[in-house]
Design an enzyme around this catalytic site. Structure first.
Site, mmCIF file in Angstrom:
data_model
loop_
_atom_site.group_PDB
_atom_site.id
_atom_site.type_symbol
_atom_site.label_atom_id
_atom_site.label_comp_id
_atom_site.label_asym_id
_atom_site.label_seq_id
_atom_site.Cartn_x
_atom_site.Cartn_y
_atom_site.Cartn_z
ATOM 1 N N CYS A 4 -0.322 23.243 -32.239
ATOM 2 C CA CYS A 4 -0.341 23.912 -33.543
ATOM 3 C C CYS A 4 1.100 24.281 -33.893
ATOM 4 O O CYS A 4 1.748 25.024 -33.143
ATOM 5 C CB CYS A 4 -1.231 25.149 -33.513
ATOM 6 S SG CYS A 4 -1.039 26.168 -34.983
ATOM 7 N N CYS A 7 1.728 28.078 -34.129
ATOM 8 C CA CYS A 7 1.727 28.732 -32.813
ATOM 9 C C CYS A 7 3.011 28.391 -32.061
ATOM 10 O O CYS A 7 3.590 29.252 -31.378
ATOM 11 C CB CYS A 7 0.501 28.322 -32.004
ATOM 12 S SG CYS A 7 -1.029 29.116 -32.553
ATOM 13 N N ASP A 30 9.143 27.972 -46.073
ATOM 14 C CA ASP A 30 8.492 26.669 -45.995
ATOM 15 C C ASP A 30 9.560 25.574 -45.862
ATOM 16 O O ASP A 30 10.589 25.603 -46.543
ATOM 17 C CB ASP A 30 7.632 26.424 -47.248
ATOM 18 C CG ASP A 30 6.636 25.291 -47.046
ATOM 19 O OD1 ASP A 30 5.430 25.573 -46.985
ATOM 20 O OD2 ASP A 30 7.079 24.128 -46.933
ATOM 21 N N HIS A 46 -4.274 32.684 -33.688
ATOM 22 C CA HIS A 46 -4.604 31.344 -34.201
ATOM 23 C C HIS A 46 -5.992 31.370 -34.813
ATOM 24 O O HIS A 46 -7.001 31.305 -34.104
ATOM 25 C CB HIS A 46 -4.519 30.279 -33.103
ATOM 26 C CG HIS A 46 -4.852 28.906 -33.625
ATOM 27 N ND1 HIS A 46 -3.910 28.054 -34.140
ATOM 28 C CD2 HIS A 46 -6.027 28.268 -33.752
ATOM 29 C CE1 HIS A 46 -4.491 26.945 -34.550
ATOM 30 N NE2 HIS A 46 -5.783 27.050 -34.313
ATOM 31 N N ASN A 83 -4.793 27.409 -49.013
ATOM 32 C CA ASN A 83 -5.592 26.187 -48.961
ATOM 33 C C ASN A 83 -6.566 26.313 -47.790
ATOM 34 O O ASN A 83 -6.149 26.639 -46.670
ATOM 35 C CB ASN A 83 -4.682 24.972 -48.764
ATOM 36 C CG ASN A 83 -3.757 24.762 -49.950
ATOM 37 O OD1 ASN A 83 -4.151 24.945 -51.098
ATOM 38 N ND2 ASN A 83 -2.513 24.392 -49.683
ATOM 39 N N HIS A 94 -3.880 26.354 -39.284
ATOM 40 C CA HIS A 94 -3.654 27.714 -38.813
ATOM 41 C C HIS A 94 -3.449 28.504 -40.111
ATOM 42 O O HIS A 94 -2.501 28.222 -40.863
ATOM 43 C CB HIS A 94 -2.421 27.757 -37.884
ATOM 44 C CG HIS A 94 -2.067 29.109 -37.350
ATOM 45 N ND1 HIS A 94 -1.646 29.304 -36.032
ATOM 46 C CD2 HIS A 94 -2.019 30.331 -37.936
ATOM 47 C CE1 HIS A 94 -1.369 30.584 -35.846
ATOM 48 N NE2 HIS A 94 -1.585 31.229 -36.991
ATOM 49 N N HIS A 96 -2.633 30.473 -43.313
ATOM 50 C CA HIS A 96 -1.353 30.951 -43.847
ATOM 51 C C HIS A 96 -1.496 31.165 -45.339
ATOM 52 O O HIS A 96 -2.288 30.487 -45.997
ATOM 53 C CB HIS A 96 -0.220 29.957 -43.554
ATOM 54 C CG HIS A 96 -0.524 28.557 -43.950
ATOM 55 N ND1 HIS A 96 -1.376 27.753 -43.211
ATOM 56 C CD2 HIS A 96 -0.142 27.824 -45.021
ATOM 57 C CE1 HIS A 96 -1.479 26.572 -43.810
ATOM 58 N NE2 HIS A 96 -0.750 26.585 -44.913
ATOM 59 N N HIS A 98 0.731 31.105 -48.821
ATOM 60 C CA HIS A 98 1.991 30.713 -49.454
ATOM 61 C C HIS A 98 2.386 31.788 -50.474
ATOM 62 O O HIS A 98 1.549 32.224 -51.266
ATOM 63 C CB HIS A 98 1.826 29.414 -50.239
ATOM 64 C CG HIS A 98 1.426 28.221 -49.422
ATOM 65 N ND1 HIS A 98 2.289 27.180 -49.155
ATOM 66 C CD2 HIS A 98 0.255 27.889 -48.823
ATOM 67 C CE1 HIS A 98 1.656 26.250 -48.446
ATOM 68 N NE2 HIS A 98 0.423 26.661 -48.230
HETATM 69 P P1 AMP Z 1 -0.912 23.790 -46.286
HETATM 70 O O1 AMP Z 1 -0.924 22.496 -47.053
HETATM 71 O O2 AMP Z 1 -1.463 24.951 -47.054
HETATM 72 O O3 AMP Z 1 -1.525 23.631 -44.908
HETATM 73 O O4 AMP Z 1 0.617 24.146 -46.090
HETATM 74 C C1 AMP Z 1 1.338 23.840 -44.937
HETATM 75 C C2 AMP Z 1 2.776 24.107 -45.265
HETATM 76 O O5 AMP Z 1 3.511 24.183 -44.047
HETATM 77 C C3 AMP Z 1 3.436 23.007 -46.113
HETATM 78 O O6 AMP Z 1 3.911 23.587 -47.339
HETATM 79 C C4 AMP Z 1 4.581 22.510 -45.214
HETATM 80 O O7 AMP Z 1 5.735 22.203 -45.961
HETATM 81 C C5 AMP Z 1 4.792 23.686 -44.282
HETATM 82 N N1 AMP Z 1 5.375 23.367 -42.980
HETATM 83 C C6 AMP Z 1 4.988 22.389 -42.128
HETATM 84 N N2 AMP Z 1 5.752 22.411 -41.020
HETATM 85 C C7 AMP Z 1 6.626 23.447 -41.163
HETATM 86 C C8 AMP Z 1 7.663 23.987 -40.369
HETATM 87 N N3 AMP Z 1 7.969 23.480 -39.162
HETATM 88 N N4 AMP Z 1 8.363 25.040 -40.837
HETATM 89 C C9 AMP Z 1 8.072 25.559 -42.053
HETATM 90 N N5 AMP Z 1 7.091 25.102 -42.846
HETATM 91 C C10 AMP Z 1 6.380 24.052 -42.424
HETATM 92 ZN ZN ZN Z 2 -1.908 28.123 -34.407
#
Ligand code: AMP
Ligand code: ZN
Length: 102
Positions: A4, A7, A30, A46, A83, A94, A96, A98
């Site tokens: 993950c 994580c 992001d 998680h 989402n 996981h 989150h 935005h």
């Molecule tokens: P979601 O589509 O809601 O699952 O959003 C996942 C978000 O995580 C996307 O906007 C990605 O750009 C962001 N993301 C993925 N990997 C990383 C990372 N290593 N560091 C920061 N953001 C990330």
């Molecule tokens: Zn996680």
């Protein structure tokens, strides 16, 4: 949780700068910003998505964090996105939230 991304970031296996941290959650920028400011607020536990929440207190804690982050960064107008589920665009399984602001 193995494999993950969030994580791994929490456990420092992937480097990332925390813009906020408390006992319940942390926040990072992001990697692929879709607004001038694009921050992800992530529970330390998680939890796959909103659908897997067992104690709704975490929602309160995440929004308390959002209010603190916004105050710290001077964000007054913003969008919050969650989402839930791959079909709805969730890429990282996981939970989150935005924060998007210009
Ligand atoms: P979601 O589509 O809601 O699952 O959003 C996942 C978000 O995580 C996307 O906007 C990605 O750009 C962001 N993301 C993925 N990997 C990383 C990372 N290593 N560091 C920061 N953001 C990330
Ligand atoms: Zn996680």
């Amino acid at each position: 949780m193995e494999n993950c991304i969030f994580c791994k970031i929490l456990n420092k296996q992937i480097p990332s700068e925390f813009v906020y941290e408390d006992d319940y959650c942390f926040a990072i920028n992001d990697i692929n910003p879709k607004a001038n400011k694009h921050i992800l607020v992530i529970p330390k536990e998680h939890i796959e998505s909103l659908n897997e929440i067992s104690d709704t207190k975490i929602i309160q804690k995440l929004f308390e964090a959002i209010f603190k982050i916004n105050e710290k960064l001077g964000i007054k107008a913003y969008q919050t996105h969650i989402n839930t589920g791959k079909e709805a665009g969730q890429e990282v399984m996981h939970l989150h939230i935005h924060i998007l602001a210009d």
